[in-house]
Every structure is written in C-alpha cells, then in structure tokens.
Design a protein around this motif. Structure first.
Motif, PDB file in Angstrom:
ATOM      1  N   SER A  26      -5.606   1.363  -0.750  1.00 33.93           N
ATOM      2  CA  SER A  26      -4.778   2.331  -0.024  1.00 33.93           C
ATOM      3  C   SER A  26      -3.610   1.665   0.699  1.00 33.93           C
ATOM      4  O   SER A  26      -2.623   2.326   1.016  1.00 33.93           O
ATOM      5  CB  SER A  26      -5.615   3.103   0.993  1.00 33.93           C
ATOM      6  N   LEU A  28      -3.532   0.963   3.656  1.00 30.76           N
ATOM      7  CA  LEU A  28      -3.391   1.577   4.982  1.00 30.76           C
ATOM      8  C   LEU A  28      -4.350   1.010   6.022  1.00 30.76           C
ATOM      9  O   LEU A  28      -4.601   1.638   7.045  1.00 30.76           O
ATOM     10  CB  LEU A  28      -3.558   3.102   4.859  1.00 30.76           C
ATOM     11  N   LEU A  46       1.833  -1.347   9.003  1.00 33.32           N
ATOM     12  CA  LEU A  46       1.377  -0.051   8.504  1.00 33.32           C
ATOM     13  C   LEU A  46       2.565   0.800   8.052  1.00 33.32           C
ATOM     14  O   LEU A  46       2.501   1.447   7.003  1.00 33.32           O
ATOM     15  CB  LEU A  46       0.563   0.693   9.561  1.00 33.32           C
ATOM     16  N   CYS A  49       3.633  -0.445   4.728  1.00 35.77           N
ATOM     17  CA  CYS A  49       2.651  -0.059   3.700  1.00 35.77           C
ATOM     18  C   CYS A  49       2.782   1.422   3.358  1.00 35.77           C
ATOM     19  O   CYS A  49       2.669   1.801   2.183  1.00 35.77           O
ATOM     20  CB  CYS A  49       1.234  -0.372   4.182  1.00 35.77           C
ATOM     21  N   ARG A  50       3.046   2.248   4.347  1.00 33.62           N
ATOM     22  CA  ARG A  50       3.251   3.677   4.076  1.00 33.62           C
ATOM     23  C   ARG A  50       4.481   3.891   3.196  1.00 33.62           C
ATOM     24  O   ARG A  50       4.477   4.757   2.317  1.00 33.62           O
ATOM     25  CB  ARG A  50       3.387   4.453   5.384  1.00 33.62           C
ATOM     26  N   ARG A  53       3.489   3.133  -0.317  1.00 33.05           N
ATOM     27  CA  ARG A  53       2.681   4.227  -0.875  1.00 33.05           C
ATOM     28  C   ARG A  53       3.569   5.421  -1.230  1.00 33.05           C
ATOM     29  O   ARG A  53       3.323   6.104  -2.212  1.00 33.05           O
ATOM     30  CB  ARG A  53       1.598   4.671   0.121  1.00 33.05           C
TER      31      ARG A  53
END
Length: 171
Positions: A26, A28, A46, A49-50, A53
């Motif tokens: 993920s 996350l 984070l 990383c978002r 994604r």
C-alpha cells in the motif's frame, strides 16, 4: 565493488544517502521497519507515498519492486520503499526477495546515492527465516552491479546481526 558494513540498531537513525523501507504494497505505512520510518520521517513521506498511489501505483507497489520518496525528517536524503515477499514453505520465492535488494540498488543508482542502509527485508512479520534472508541479501548485494559505495545492513536484534555477519567471508 560495494563495501558491506553491518550495524545493530535503528535504521531510522542512519546517516546515509538512502534508507530502504521494508514496505507493504500500500506504501501507506504499517508495522515494523515501515511504521518506524513513517513515524520518525514524518508526514512528508506519507504525502509522497500518497502521490505515488494516486499516479503510478494505484494498485500498490508490486512485490520485488522499489520506488523512492523524500526521507522527511530522517537523517537520510531518500527512502527507497520495497515490498518483500511473504515466506511460503514449499514455494521458492527467493528470487522475489533478491529482487528487492537489486531494485533498491537500481533506484539508489538513479538517485546518485552512494550510501544505502538496508533492513533484513521480509524476515519480520513476513516470516522469512533469518539465516536464509541474510544469505540472499548479502549474496545479492555482492553480486549486483551498482555505483553505491557502501551498503550498511542495519539489524534490529542480536539474532539478525549474527545471521548477517555470518555471511561475511573469513579474512
């Protein structure tokens, strides 16, 4: 040829160009090394990383692949996230584990990183036997063509440190 070093301690405290995160797909955050890196590195990791994604990895990062983000508040410049395989008795997934180390070094080369800190990927909650994980990690890094000068294996406890240092040839 890359210089291998071994340290027992906290990977989030390593002063290197890139820290490798044993991430879940993920990206996350999670437990173990992943959770520690996200907690200490702060929200910038984070957020990055978002963004990954939302763009390239909508279904998550595939096992054996690697991708880099900022290191946030860590003393490193980058975090290289890689997803290790879950150990399966009776199924040889060692090539996927080796790929985590190779792909992380490839990303480090793309970034221009000369020092990289690795945890013992997949040997925690993913259940990979420590001795075998150490053998695969050290062999793969030794055999990888990379411009990285130093690879530091940062091991959390005595057992992991012993397993990894046992992979060093006698001098």
């Amino acid at each position: 040829m890359v210089h291998l070093t071994f340290a027992q301690g906290d990977i989030t405290e390593q002063h290197v160009d890139a820290v490798v995160n044993a991430a879940n797909s993920s990206l996350l955050g999670g437990g173990g090394v992943d959770g520690a890196i996200h907690r200490k590195g702060g929200p910038a990791i984070l957020d990055a990383c978002r963004e990954l994604r939302a763009s390239k990895y909508g279904r998550g990062l595939p096992t054996g692949q690697a991708v880099a983000t900022t290191a946030g508040r860590l003393p490193a410049r980058w975090v290289i996230h890689t997803v290790g395989p879950v150990w399966q008795p009776g199924e040889d997934r060692s090539e996927l584990l080796a790929s985590c180390y190779r792909e992380s070094l490839r990303v480090a080369d793309e970034l221009g990183a000369t020092s990289v800190a690795f945890p013992a990927i997949s040997t925690g909650v993913y259940g990979w036997p420590m001795d075998d994980g150490a053998r695969i990690a050290v062999r793969t890094v030794r055999e990888s063509a990379t411009a990285v000068d130093e690879v530091r294996f940062v091991l959390f406890d005595d057992a992991a440190y012993a397993a990894f240092t046992a992979q060093q040839p006698e001098s």
